[in-house]
Design a protein around this motif. Structure first.
Motif, PDB file in Angstrom:
ATOM      1  N   TRP A 187       1.026  -1.086  -0.039  1.00  0.00           N
ATOM      2  CA  TRP A 187      -0.218   0.049   0.225  1.00  0.00           C
ATOM      3  C   TRP A 187       0.980   1.530   0.135  1.00  0.00           C
ATOM      4  O   TRP A 187       0.467   2.361  -1.128  1.00  0.00           O
ATOM      5  CB  TRP A 187      -1.601   0.305   1.092  1.00  0.00           C
ATOM      6  N   ASP A 212      -8.525   3.094  -2.877  1.00  0.00           N
ATOM      7  CA  ASP A 212      -9.541   3.807  -1.273  1.00  0.00           C
ATOM      8  C   ASP A 212     -10.371   5.365  -2.276  1.00  0.00           C
ATOM      9  O   ASP A 212      -9.532   5.872  -3.625  1.00  0.00           O
ATOM     10  CB  ASP A 212      -9.204   4.490  -0.650  1.00  0.00           C
ATOM     11  N   PRO A 213     -11.479   5.929  -2.024  1.00  0.00           N
ATOM     12  CA  PRO A 213     -12.341   6.586  -2.345  1.00  0.00           C
ATOM     13  C   PRO A 213     -11.184   7.488  -2.812  1.00  0.00           C
ATOM     14  O   PRO A 213     -11.051   8.267  -4.086  1.00  0.00           O
ATOM     15  CB  PRO A 213     -13.806   7.411  -2.002  1.00  0.00           C
ATOM     16  N   GLU A 214     -10.750   8.443  -1.667  1.00  0.00           N
ATOM     17  CA  GLU A 214      -9.573   9.359  -1.961  1.00  0.00           C
ATOM     18  C   GLU A 214      -8.762   9.500  -3.548  1.00  0.00           C
ATOM     19  O   GLU A 214      -9.186  10.872  -3.926  1.00  0.00           O
ATOM     20  CB  GLU A 214      -9.132   9.535  -0.444  1.00  0.00           C
ATOM     21  N   LYS A 249     -16.182  -2.823  -1.403  1.00  0.00           N
ATOM     22  CA  LYS A 249     -15.162  -0.983  -1.240  1.00  0.00           C
ATOM     23  C   LYS A 249     -14.661  -1.031  -2.661  1.00  0.00           C
ATOM     24  O   LYS A 249     -14.905   0.124  -3.105  1.00  0.00           O
ATOM     25  CB  LYS A 249     -13.996  -2.482  -1.360  1.00  0.00           C
ATOM     26  N   ARG A 251     -17.525   1.661  -3.462  1.00  0.00           N
ATOM     27  CA  ARG A 251     -17.107   2.854  -2.795  1.00  0.00           C
ATOM     28  C   ARG A 251     -15.959   3.813  -4.543  1.00  0.00           C
ATOM     29  O   ARG A 251     -16.077   4.765  -4.157  1.00  0.00           O
ATOM     30  CB  ARG A 251     -17.040   2.450  -1.913  1.00  0.00           C
ATOM     31  N   VAL A 279      -1.556   8.987   8.919  1.00  0.00           N
ATOM     32  CA  VAL A 279      -1.965   9.072   7.947  1.00  0.00           C
ATOM     33  C   VAL A 279      -3.098   8.022   7.394  1.00  0.00           C
ATOM     34  O   VAL A 279      -3.891   8.906   6.486  1.00  0.00           O
ATOM     35  CB  VAL A 279      -0.264   7.927   6.726  1.00  0.00           C
ATOM     36  N   HIS A 280      -3.469   6.888   7.373  1.00  0.00           N
ATOM     37  CA  HIS A 280      -4.910   6.753   8.048  1.00  0.00           C
ATOM     38  C   HIS A 280      -5.695   7.407   7.573  1.00  0.00           C
ATOM     39  O   HIS A 280      -6.634   6.689   7.354  1.00  0.00           O
ATOM     40  CB  HIS A 280      -4.892   5.285   7.861  1.00  0.00           C
ATOM     41  N   VAL A 337      -7.223  10.570   7.130  1.00  0.00           N
ATOM     42  CA  VAL A 337      -7.484  11.042   5.780  1.00  0.00           C
ATOM     43  C   VAL A 337      -7.710  10.281   4.764  1.00  0.00           C
ATOM     44  O   VAL A 337      -8.656  10.345   3.658  1.00  0.00           O
ATOM     45  CB  VAL A 337      -6.344  11.552   4.952  1.00  0.00           C
ATOM     46  N   TYR A 338      -7.915   8.836   4.754  1.00  0.00           N
ATOM     47  CA  TYR A 338      -8.962   8.234   3.840  1.00  0.00           C
ATOM     48  C   TYR A 338     -10.590   7.562   4.535  1.00  0.00           C
ATOM     49  O   TYR A 338     -10.058   6.404   6.163  1.00  0.00           O
ATOM     50  CB  TYR A 338      -7.649   6.377   3.487  1.00  0.00           C
ATOM     51  N   GLU A 339     -11.457   7.901   4.018  1.00  0.00           N
ATOM     52  CA  GLU A 339     -12.566   7.450   5.577  1.00  0.00           C
ATOM     53  C   GLU A 339     -13.117   5.687   4.696  1.00  0.00           C
ATOM     54  O   GLU A 339     -13.305   5.443   5.957  1.00  0.00           O
ATOM     55  CB  GLU A 339     -13.505   7.979   4.136  1.00  0.00           C
ATOM     56  N   ASP A 340     -12.112   5.218   4.153  1.00  0.00           N
ATOM     57  CA  ASP A 340     -12.220   3.619   4.402  1.00  0.00           C
ATOM     58  C   ASP A 340     -11.367   3.153   5.720  1.00  0.00           C
ATOM     59  O   ASP A 340     -12.128   2.000   6.174  1.00  0.00           O
ATOM     60  CB  ASP A 340     -11.799   2.621   2.738  1.00  0.00           C
ATOM     61  N   LYS A 360      -3.882  -5.407   8.942  1.00  0.00           N
ATOM     62  CA  LYS A 360      -3.029  -5.675   7.694  1.00  0.00           C
ATOM     63  C   LYS A 360      -3.697  -5.014   6.601  1.00  0.00           C
ATOM     64  O   LYS A 360      -3.093  -4.646   5.383  1.00  0.00           O
ATOM     65  CB  LYS A 360      -3.747  -7.119   7.398  1.00  0.00           C
ATOM     66  N   GLU A 361      -4.923  -4.255   6.523  1.00  0.00           N
ATOM     67  CA  GLU A 361      -5.224  -3.311   5.495  1.00  0.00           C
ATOM     68  C   GLU A 361      -4.654  -2.194   5.688  1.00  0.00           C
ATOM     69  O   GLU A 361      -4.497  -1.678   4.612  1.00  0.00           O
ATOM     70  CB  GLU A 361      -6.632  -3.570   5.782  1.00  0.00           C
TER      71      GLU A 361
END
Ligand SMILES: [Zn+2]
Lengths: 346, 387
Positions: A127, A165-167, A199, A202, B181-182, B184-187, B207-208
């Protein structure tokens, strides 16, 4: 509901969207080639091809250089609508062996109606470092392609966009809107996360919200996803599901997904009235892969037609989809989640 | 409505006979979250001011214990100091109502008190900082960077890897960097927040986020806190304040847990010799025990200051401070109370500020019922006897 109908004005003719683009394996040396469907299925004058694999197959590329047209090579009418993607899935993840300018000139030489920019799909891991690098790289390729896309070229240019991710999806499209000139966007990397319906939904919605331009989704047009994509306002999608399923002897039926033929004992008449099944027995279909591929394609078209019918006849699309997804718990949950998200948007 | 002797009425009581709009004294003994009255004991306000100012002016860490018996105003002192500091934009203040069962709980309460929105804003500030270094843009603050990202001026993918790299270097804790930092990610921001507040997340969620460690013990919590403080300092904040109230409750822990908690706090102080101020509120007897048994901890606390029972003069001042904001007449001073009444109150409460306020509240209502004009000792005696 975000479903919409538009007309695409392309060099080889107008197309009413939303539209399915069956993947044509032209240029790939394989036994599972796509049977003829253009002309036999009237609402599929369309094909998705892989520009890189055609370019890499020397004999065919030579013939094309010598004046044979791609459509002759594909044995389809000259007014067939062709979307040439870059073949990103086949690239080495460290980088493509083709520059954006070279890719564009190949796509132009193929006389494609729609060009997809070079892209490297994301991996499910990495990621932080690698996927962000690929995202940046794909953006860079798209911008470079846009700069080379001549104004007198009537073919459409779709920027390939990737993000998990959506962003990122939203941010990429906004960025490309600012820095490039694109006729639409094509969302990629979804096939790796296809089982994560929530996901995937989205991400598609993020793209759909970020632009009003044409939205294509790469490689997600299976028979289950199809109604979901339409509901989410996707304008076009490509699919090889009909071929892959036939390879596994899966008989596709709208609302039922795929059924392996060896699990079916005996049937005097098939449950599908398409030109392939209407006059044939189960055993005939069982032994002929080409027939199965063509039936599967008809199934997908049928699903598309039904959706258009529901929408055109002012019926309740959501009620139709409730029914459509009721037998499968996973897709039912996916659809419910999508419905909630869509309602929040509308 | 009168029923079985109960009289329940929503009619507003009329305190105008006393020249007051309402009864200003709290009915419940819980200190206000945002107190605007502080009737300080001068030596305490001095000690607190001195500690806070030293941290702000030198950047060096300094810590203070405020002791005082139950009801003498420890929480009030901490909360009042917090409300003063919270108005400043250059510091970060977290309030911990009580230490729980260890430093992990303290850390959790601290982060929860800062709140999701605030820490998410910090994450955006980090991205803004990275953007100033990595791009031609010059965003100041979270709103500016957010709109640059929303409009697509800056690629999120250009900012995230260097942000994680930089924060990993500052914080020396890569997992912490990724979690921040995560946000800022809505998911993923909910999982990230759960991890950051040490609430625990499932392995698949971790893990994600590409987070390898679990934040589930004191050692990890000290690391995470230090990372958070370093991040804030790097973003330009002058200091981080942690207010730990009811510290005496550590005495209820097992000896082992108490020692672990104090050790963790000691490590925290050792690892943060700049930019940190811990302010404890503690009952004097427990603090005495800590002083005698856990030198390694107590010697790192710069100073102790004790809240004393109130004197008569302080009671007058306190009552006046409560009355003044609700006066609608020209009256001043302690009226409608008399000095004699308040001396009686002082004697009954033994100078305990919480009791002084509670008794005054009841006396004022009793005097109202009895249709008095000034509040004499007799009313006060009635109230005390009726309890
Ligand atoms: Zn059929």
């Amino acid at each position: 509901m975000l479903y919409r109908q538009r007309t695409l004005d392309l060099p080889h003719g107008d197309v009413e969207t939303p539209i399915l683009l069956p993947v044509r394996n032209v240029g790939k040396r394989s036994s599972d080639n796509t049977p003829e469907y253009v002309g036999t299925i009237p609402d599929l004058p369309t094909a998705m091809i892989n520009a890189r694999s055609i370019y890499q197959r020397a004999p065919m590329w030579e013939r094309l250089q010598e004046g044979v047209t791609l459509r002759e090579e594909m044995e389809v009418p000259e007014d067939t609508i062709v979307f040439a993607d870059s073949g990103g899935l086949d690239f080495d993840p460290t980088g493509p062996d083709i520059t954006p300018a070279e890719m564009l000139s190949i796509q132009r030489h193929l006389d494609a109606d729609i060009y997809g920019t070079i892209d490297i799909p994301l991996s499910r891991e990495n990621w932080v470092e690698e996927n962000h690098r690929r995202v940046r790289q794909n953006i860079e390729y798209a911008i470079q392609t846009s700069e080379k896309h001549r104004e007198d070229d009537a073919s459409l240019l779709f920027a390939s966009v990737h993000g998990y991710d959506p962003e990122t999806v939203r941010n990429n499209i906004q960025h490309l809107e600012q820095r490039g000139d694109f006729d639409g966007y094509a969302l990629g990397s979804l096939s790796l996360i296809r089982t994560d319906y929530k996901k995937t939904t989205r991400l598609i919605l993020a793209a759909r919200r970020a632009t009003d331009k044409h939205l294509h989704v790469y490689g997600l047009g299976g028979i289950t996803y199809l109604p979901l994509l339409l509901y989410l306002g996707v304008d076009s999608f490509d699919s090889s599901a009909f071929i892959r399923n036939a390879g596994n002897r899966n008989y596709l039926l709208p609302g039922f997904g795929g059924k392996e033929l060896h699990n079916i004992d005996h049937l005097d008449y098939l449950p599908c009235p398409c030109p392939v099944c209407g006059t044939r027995t189960l055993d005939e279909i069982r032994v002929d892969r080409n027939l199965l591929v063509r039936h599967n394609l008809w199934s997908m078209v049928t699903e598309l037609r039904r959706f258009r019918y529901i929408a055109a006849s002012d019926k309740d699309v959501e009620a139709y989809l409730d029914l459509r997804f009721q037998d499968n718990e996973v897709t039912q949950r996916a659809y419910r989640a999508a419905k909630q998200q869509v309602r929040r948007l509308v | 409505m009168t029923q079985h002797g109960f009289t329940i009425s929503d009619q507003k009581r009329d305190y105008s006979r006393f020249g007051l709009e309402e009864n200003p004294f709290p009915y419940s003994p819980v200190p206000d979250d945002e107190p605007d009255i502080y009737c300080g004991q001068e030596h305490v306000t001095e000690a607190v001011s001195d500690t806070v100012s030293t941290v702000l002016s030198t950047g060096k860490s300094k810590h203070l214990v405020v002791t005082g018996k139950y009801g003498n105003g420890k929480s009030h002192t901490l909360k009042y100091t917090r409300s003063l500091l919270r108005d400043r934009e250059d510091v970060v203040v977290g309030y911990v109502a009580q230490p729980g069962t260890g430093f992990l709980d303290i850390y959790h309460e601290f982060m929860a008190d800062l709140g999701f929105d605030y820490v998410q804003q910090v994450a955006y500030e980090l991205l803004a900082d990275v953007a100033r270094n990595e791009t031609e843009y010059n965003p100041i603050g979270s709103a500016a960077i957010k709109s640059l990202i929303d409009e697509g001026e800056i690629l999120l993918s250009e900012l995230v890897p260097p942000a994680i790299k930089r924060l990993s270097e500052t914080a020396k804790f890569a997992d912490f960097a990724r979690a921040v930092v995560h946000l800022v990610y809505e998911d993923t921001n909910l999982y990230a927040w759960q991890w950051l507040t040490a609430e625990g997340i499932r392995y698949e969620q971790r893990k994600e986020l590409e987070i390898h460690s679990a934040l589930d013990d004191d050692t990890m919590a000290v690391r995470a806190f230090t990372s958070m403080k370093n991040l804030l300092i790097e973003l330009g904040y002058d200091a981080v304040f942690v207010f730990i109230d009811e510290f005496e409750s550590i005495a209820r822990l097992s000896t082992k847990d108490e020692q672990t908690t104090l050790n963790s706090l000691r490590h925290l102080m050792d690892q943060n010799n700049s930019g940190l101020c811990l302010l404890f509120g503690c009952a004097p007897e427990v603090w005495q025990d800590v002083m005698s048994e856990y030198h390694a901890f107590s010697e790192r606390i710069g100073r102790e200051v004790a809240l004393q029972p109130l004197t008569a003069e302080q009671v007058y001042e306190l009552v006046e401070q409560y009355l003044n904001p609700v006066r609608n007449s020209g009256k001043q001073g302690i009226a409608p109370f008399t000095k004699e009444t308040l001396e009686f109150v002082l004697q009954q409460s033994q100078g305990n500020i919480r009791q002084v306020l509670a008794i005054c509240s009841r006396i004022l209502d009793a005097a109202l019922r009895q249709e008095q004009k000034t509040i004499g000792v007799a009313v006060a005696e009635d109230v005390i006897e009726s309890v």
